[in-house]
Every structure is written in C-alpha cells, then in structure tokens.
Design an enzyme around this catalytic site. Structure first.
Site, PDB file in Angstrom:
ATOM      1  N   ARG A   1      -5.045  10.142   3.840  1.00  0.00           N
ATOM      2  CA  ARG A   1      -3.730   9.732   3.337  1.00  0.00           C
ATOM      3  C   ARG A   1      -2.721  10.874   3.508  1.00  0.00           C
ATOM      4  O   ARG A   1      -1.543  10.649   3.744  1.00  0.00           O
ATOM      5  CB  ARG A   1      -3.837   9.348   1.866  1.00  0.00           C
ATOM      6  CG  ARG A   1      -4.701   8.109   1.611  1.00  0.00           C
ATOM      7  CD  ARG A   1      -4.895   7.878   0.130  1.00  0.00           C
ATOM      8  NE  ARG A   1      -5.658   6.679  -0.187  1.00  0.00           N
ATOM      9  CZ  ARG A   1      -6.981   6.666  -0.353  1.00  0.00           C
ATOM     10  NH1 ARG A   1      -7.690   7.759  -0.185  1.00  0.00           N
ATOM     11  NH2 ARG A   1      -7.594   5.541  -0.668  1.00  0.00           N
TER      12      ARG A   1
ATOM     13  N   ASP B   1      -7.881   2.207  -7.619  1.00  0.00           N
ATOM     14  CA  ASP B   1      -9.165   2.920  -7.556  1.00  0.00           C
ATOM     15  C   ASP B   1     -10.098   2.453  -8.684  1.00  0.00           C
ATOM     16  O   ASP B   1     -11.309   2.339  -8.495  1.00  0.00           O
ATOM     17  CB  ASP B   1      -8.928   4.436  -7.648  1.00  0.00           C
ATOM     18  CG  ASP B   1      -8.024   4.928  -6.518  1.00  0.00           C
ATOM     19  OD1 ASP B   1      -8.023   4.289  -5.448  1.00  0.00           O
ATOM     20  OD2 ASP B   1      -7.304   5.924  -6.712  1.00  0.00           O
TER      21      ASP B   1
ATOM     22  N   ARG C   1     -11.608  -0.815  -7.769  1.00  0.00           N
ATOM     23  CA  ARG C   1     -12.697  -0.614  -6.807  1.00  0.00           C
ATOM     24  C   ARG C   1     -13.936  -0.058  -7.500  1.00  0.00           C
ATOM     25  O   ARG C   1     -15.075  -0.402  -7.156  1.00  0.00           O
ATOM     26  CB  ARG C   1     -12.219   0.342  -5.697  1.00  0.00           C
ATOM     27  CG  ARG C   1     -11.218  -0.350  -4.776  1.00  0.00           C
ATOM     28  CD  ARG C   1     -10.667   0.568  -3.710  1.00  0.00           C
ATOM     29  NE  ARG C   1      -9.879  -0.205  -2.747  1.00  0.00           N
ATOM     30  CZ  ARG C   1      -8.933   0.304  -1.970  1.00  0.00           C
ATOM     31  NH1 ARG C   1      -8.646   1.596  -2.023  1.00  0.00           N
ATOM     32  NH2 ARG C   1      -8.272  -0.465  -1.129  1.00  0.00           N
TER      33      ARG C   1
ATOM     34  N   HIS D   1      -5.013  10.385  -5.834  1.00  0.00           N
ATOM     35  CA  HIS D   1      -5.367   9.194  -5.057  1.00  0.00           C
ATOM     36  C   HIS D   1      -5.747   9.623  -3.635  1.00  0.00           C
ATOM     37  O   HIS D   1      -5.004   9.428  -2.675  1.00  0.00           O
ATOM     38  CB  HIS D   1      -4.172   8.225  -5.055  1.00  0.00           C
ATOM     39  CG  HIS D   1      -4.432   6.974  -4.275  1.00  0.00           C
ATOM     40  ND1 HIS D   1      -5.447   6.090  -4.587  1.00  0.00           N
ATOM     41  CD2 HIS D   1      -3.804   6.447  -3.195  1.00  0.00           C
ATOM     42  CE1 HIS D   1      -5.421   5.092  -3.732  1.00  0.00           C
ATOM     43  NE2 HIS D   1      -4.447   5.287  -2.865  1.00  0.00           N
TER      44      HIS D   1
HETATM   45  P1  NAI Z   1       2.618  -1.824   6.726  1.00  0.00           P
HETATM   46  O1  NAI Z   1       2.819  -1.078   8.001  1.00  0.00           O
HETATM   47  O2  NAI Z   1       1.947  -3.139   6.774  1.00  0.00           O
HETATM   48  O3  NAI Z   1       4.026  -2.018   5.987  1.00  0.00           O
HETATM   49  C1  NAI Z   1       4.945  -0.998   5.820  1.00  0.00           C
HETATM   50  C2  NAI Z   1       6.323  -1.589   6.055  1.00  0.00           C
HETATM   51  O4  NAI Z   1       7.309  -0.602   5.747  1.00  0.00           O
HETATM   52  C3  NAI Z   1       6.563  -2.011   7.520  1.00  0.00           C
HETATM   53  O5  NAI Z   1       6.820  -3.409   7.582  1.00  0.00           O
HETATM   54  C4  NAI Z   1       7.761  -1.187   7.947  1.00  0.00           C
HETATM   55  O6  NAI Z   1       8.654  -1.874   8.809  1.00  0.00           O
HETATM   56  C5  NAI Z   1       8.409  -0.869   6.608  1.00  0.00           C
HETATM   57  N1  NAI Z   1       9.313   0.289   6.638  1.00  0.00           N
HETATM   58  C6  NAI Z   1       9.152   1.460   7.281  1.00  0.00           C
HETATM   59  N2  NAI Z   1      10.203   2.260   7.068  1.00  0.00           N
HETATM   60  C7  NAI Z   1      11.056   1.586   6.264  1.00  0.00           C
HETATM   61  C8  NAI Z   1      12.316   1.879   5.682  1.00  0.00           C
HETATM   62  N3  NAI Z   1      12.914   3.045   5.880  1.00  0.00           N
HETATM   63  N4  NAI Z   1      12.897   0.944   4.913  1.00  0.00           N
HETATM   64  C9  NAI Z   1      12.303  -0.252   4.712  1.00  0.00           C
HETATM   65  N5  NAI Z   1      11.114  -0.591   5.233  1.00  0.00           N
HETATM   66  C10 NAI Z   1      10.493   0.316   6.005  1.00  0.00           C
HETATM   67  O7  NAI Z   1       1.832  -0.831   5.742  1.00  0.00           O
HETATM   68  P2  NAI Z   1       1.050  -1.224   4.401  1.00  0.00           P
HETATM   69  O8  NAI Z   1      -0.364  -1.478   4.704  1.00  0.00           O
HETATM   70  O9  NAI Z   1       1.850  -2.240   3.668  1.00  0.00           O
HETATM   71  O10 NAI Z   1       1.097   0.178   3.609  1.00  0.00           O
HETATM   72  C11 NAI Z   1       2.327   0.670   3.125  1.00  0.00           C
HETATM   73  C12 NAI Z   1       2.129   2.046   2.501  1.00  0.00           C
HETATM   74  O11 NAI Z   1       1.369   1.920   1.300  1.00  0.00           O
HETATM   75  C13 NAI Z   1       1.363   3.040   3.374  1.00  0.00           C
HETATM   76  O12 NAI Z   1       1.918   4.328   3.256  1.00  0.00           O
HETATM   77  C14 NAI Z   1      -0.036   2.995   2.798  1.00  0.00           C
HETATM   78  O13 NAI Z   1      -0.756   4.166   3.074  1.00  0.00           O
HETATM   79  C15 NAI Z   1       0.282   2.838   1.332  1.00  0.00           C
HETATM   80  N6  NAI Z   1      -0.795   2.298   0.515  1.00  0.00           N
HETATM   81  C16 NAI Z   1      -0.925   2.849  -0.736  1.00  0.00           C
HETATM   82  C17 NAI Z   1      -1.874   2.392  -1.600  1.00  0.00           C
HETATM   83  C18 NAI Z   1      -1.976   3.006  -2.965  1.00  0.00           C
HETATM   84  O14 NAI Z   1      -2.945   2.719  -3.677  1.00  0.00           O
HETATM   85  N7  NAI Z   1      -1.027   3.819  -3.385  1.00  0.00           N
HETATM   86  C19 NAI Z   1      -2.818   1.314  -1.205  1.00  0.00           C
HETATM   87  C20 NAI Z   1      -2.566   0.770   0.114  1.00  0.00           C
HETATM   88  C21 NAI Z   1      -1.583   1.271   0.932  1.00  0.00           C
END
Ligand code: NAI
Length: 308
Positions: free
Chosen positions: A88, A148, A151, A175
């Site tokens: 991450r 977490d 899970r 995390h």
């Molecule tokens: P994804 O790629 O499916 O979606 C991210 C979206 O953000 C994309 O559609 C993209 O176009 C958009 N985006 C990028 N820059 C942007 C901006 N400046 N303004 C508006 N939209 C923008 O990725 P996903 O799977 O949804 O993951 C998103 C984030 O969440 C990642 O950083 C991932 O690592 C994190 N994550 C965190 C978790 C946690 O427990 N904290 C769990 C799962 C994912």
C-alpha cells in the site's frame, strides 16, 4: 443526510451502493475524474432503487464540486489501488497529490463536513488531510481497521467452525500487512475467549491470514478488493449519520493515547454525529504494546515520505 463519495471506482461505487441499500441517507453524490464515469455509475445504481427498495437519490459528476455542497460526510476513495505484489505504501506518490487536492475542494464547498479517508496508504493519507486542512481531529477519520476486523472475524469463524455472528474481534494498528495488530487475546466466541477453542498455533495462523487479507485478494483479483471495503465504509458512514455511538477501530490523530504522538493510526473510537467522539484507550499487554509501537514506526516512516 448528504454524503459525497469521491472516486466512483470499485470501492467508491460499492460504498455508495451499500449506503443506498441501507436507506439512511437522503442523497449520495459520486464524483470521478474520468469523464462520464460517476454519472454512469450513479444512473446504474439509481436503476437498482426500485429493485432494491431504497429512496436515496444518487447523482454523479465529473468535477463539479458545487454539486457536493453542504455534504455532512465526504468519503475519499480517489486514487490508484495496488496491483499484485505491491505494498500500500508504494501508492503514496500519486495518491498524496490526489487526496490533498480532493480534500481541499471538498472543504471549500462543505466546511462543516466529516471526512472519511480510504485511499492508500490510508494512515498516511489521513495524516496528510490533518496537515493540509484545518478540520478538527474528530472530523478526519481513516477507514482501515473496520475492514481488517471484518477479515479477522472471517478467519476466526473459519478456524472455529462457528458462524461469523458468534465471533467478535478487533484489529488495531496501521493498515498495512506488517502494521496490523489483530487482538487475538481479546477475540471471543459468544463472550468466551477464542483461546478456549483453538490452539495458539491455529490462532497465529488466523493472525497471519488476517494481516495478508488484502494481499491475498489482490493476488486473486488482480486489483484490490471492493465489497468488504465498501461495506466497511458504509458502516462508518451509518454510525455517524445515525449517531449510533458504535465502536470501530479507525485511524485518528493520536496525541499521547497509546503512548503515541503526531501520527494517525488505527485505534478503537466511538463514532457518532460529531465523528470521532472518543478514543477508547484499551490496556494492551507488553507484546501488544511492542507490536503497536513497531506498527507506529512503520506509519511514521511512510509519513516521512510526504512533501508537507
Ligand atoms: P479504482 O481504480 O477502482 O477507483 C479509483 C477511482 O478514483 C478511479 O475511478 C479514478 O478515476 C478516480 N480518481 C482518480 N483521481 C481522481 C481525482 N483527482 N478526483 C476524482 N476521482 C479520481 O480503485 P479502488 O479499488 O476503488 O481503490 C481506491 C483506493 O482505495 C485505492 O487507493 C485503494 O488502495 C484504496 N483502498 C483502501 C482500502 C482501505 O481499507 N482503506 C480498501 C480498499 C482499497
């Protein structure tokens, strides 16, 4: 209750769907930098309303932050997710810039909002929001521990051969694969310590499987997971929106609690209408304290990569 979700990708859309299905918010606004994407996801989700029986109005926009005005809660999921083999922490370069500009745009239109940070590396992104906005600490919440812990409960139930609803347990700490601190000592099955049912060796395996829970899914899916992350975010949003006073482990700015200072890391908090209403300072044993200290050192090291 108006909720904005920035990033209409896997996690953002899943979180919007769970919020809508739970039917406690009047409005959800989705925003995504990809032209037409948030509008499309919002329209698709709205076409499930009559099927799933919710009245939440979901709208989407590419970059019009005026549509997010006066949001009670804003969720930041914008950014890149990890690919198999990545940590991450490797996402920091791109995601820090995104999280900084998105949080600033959100606050311009919703100065009283509560922000939930999801983008990774989440503890560091939560710290970044603290450092670059003037929101009080109770209104900046990092989501990681809720996922977490879910899970952890999944793995505990599997090891115990028990229904998940009979199992309770919590993961605190950072995390990240190394940073998570699953509190096996406090995990229970119907109020009975799980150590009564499974060996230390099996419990250690549960702990290790929990810590690599995200990486396991990234290996299987080719990208990071979305159902459980989306559900976990929706749980936090509901606890705040409905003033539930629920305890979730969340990343929050510590100022002496757990012997830690000047970083955001996962600890149990009470969530209500004011966001983080209380940090619950549970007493850890020496091994847990040492693990928490090590976890905090990892988070601080990643924080050091921020250009503040
Ligand atoms: P994804 O790629 O499916 O979606 C991210 C979206 O953000 C994309 O559609 C993209 O176009 C958009 N985006 C990028 N820059 C942007 C901006 N400046 N303004 C508006 N939209 C923008 O990725 P996903 O799977 O949804 O993951 C998103 C984030 O969440 C990642 O950083 C991932 O690592 C994190 N994550 C965190 C978790 C946690 O427990 N904290 C769990 C799962 C994912």
């Amino acid at each position: 209750m108006k909720v904005t979700v920035v990033g209409a990708g896997a996690v953002g859309a899943s979180c919007a769907e769970y919020i809508a299905i739970k039917n406690f918010a009047s409005e959800v606004v989705l925003l995504d930098i990809k032209e037409g994407y948030a509008e499309g996801k919002a329209m698709d989700l709205m076409q499930t309303a009559s099927l799933n029986g919710f009245d939440t109005k979901i709208t989407g926009s590419t970059s019009d932050y005026s549509k997010t005005a006066n949001s009670d809660i804003c969720v930041i999921t914008s950014g890149i997710p990890r690919k198999p083999g990545m940590t991450r922490e490797e996402l920091i370069g791109i995601n820090a810039g995104i999280v900084k500009s998105v949080s600033s745009d959100l606050i311009k239109h919703s100065p009283d909002t509560i922000i939930i940070v999801v983008s990774n590396p989440m503890d560091t992104m939560t710290y970044l929001v603290h450092k670059t906005t003037n929101l009080p600490k109770n209104r900046i919440i990092g989501m990681g521990g809720a996922l977490d812990s879910a899970r952890f409960k999944y793995r505990l139930a599997e090891a115990l051969g028990a229904p998940i609803s009979d199992v309770d347990g919590m993961v605190i700490g950072g995390h990240s694969d190394k940073g998570m601190v699953p509190l096996t000592r406090l995990a229970t099955r119907n109020s009975v310590p799980v150590t009564e049912f499974i060996s230390d060796e099996r419990l250690n395996q549960v702990k290790e499987d929990t810590k690599v829970g995200g990486a396991t899914l990234t290996g299987l899916l080719g990208t990071s997971a979305w159902y459980a992350p989306g559900a976990a975010v929706s749980g936090l949003v509901q606890a705040i929106a409905c003033d539930q006073k629920k305890i979730y482990p969340c990343s929050t700015l510590l100022e002496g609690e757990y012997g830690l200072n000047d970083l955001c890391i996962g600890v149990p908090v009470v969530l209500g209408r004011n966001g983080i209403e209380k940090i619950v300072d549970i007493s850890l044993n020496d091994a847990e304290k040492a693990h928490m200290q090590e976890s905090a050192e990892g988070v601080s090291k990643t924080n050091g990569l921020l250009e503040l």
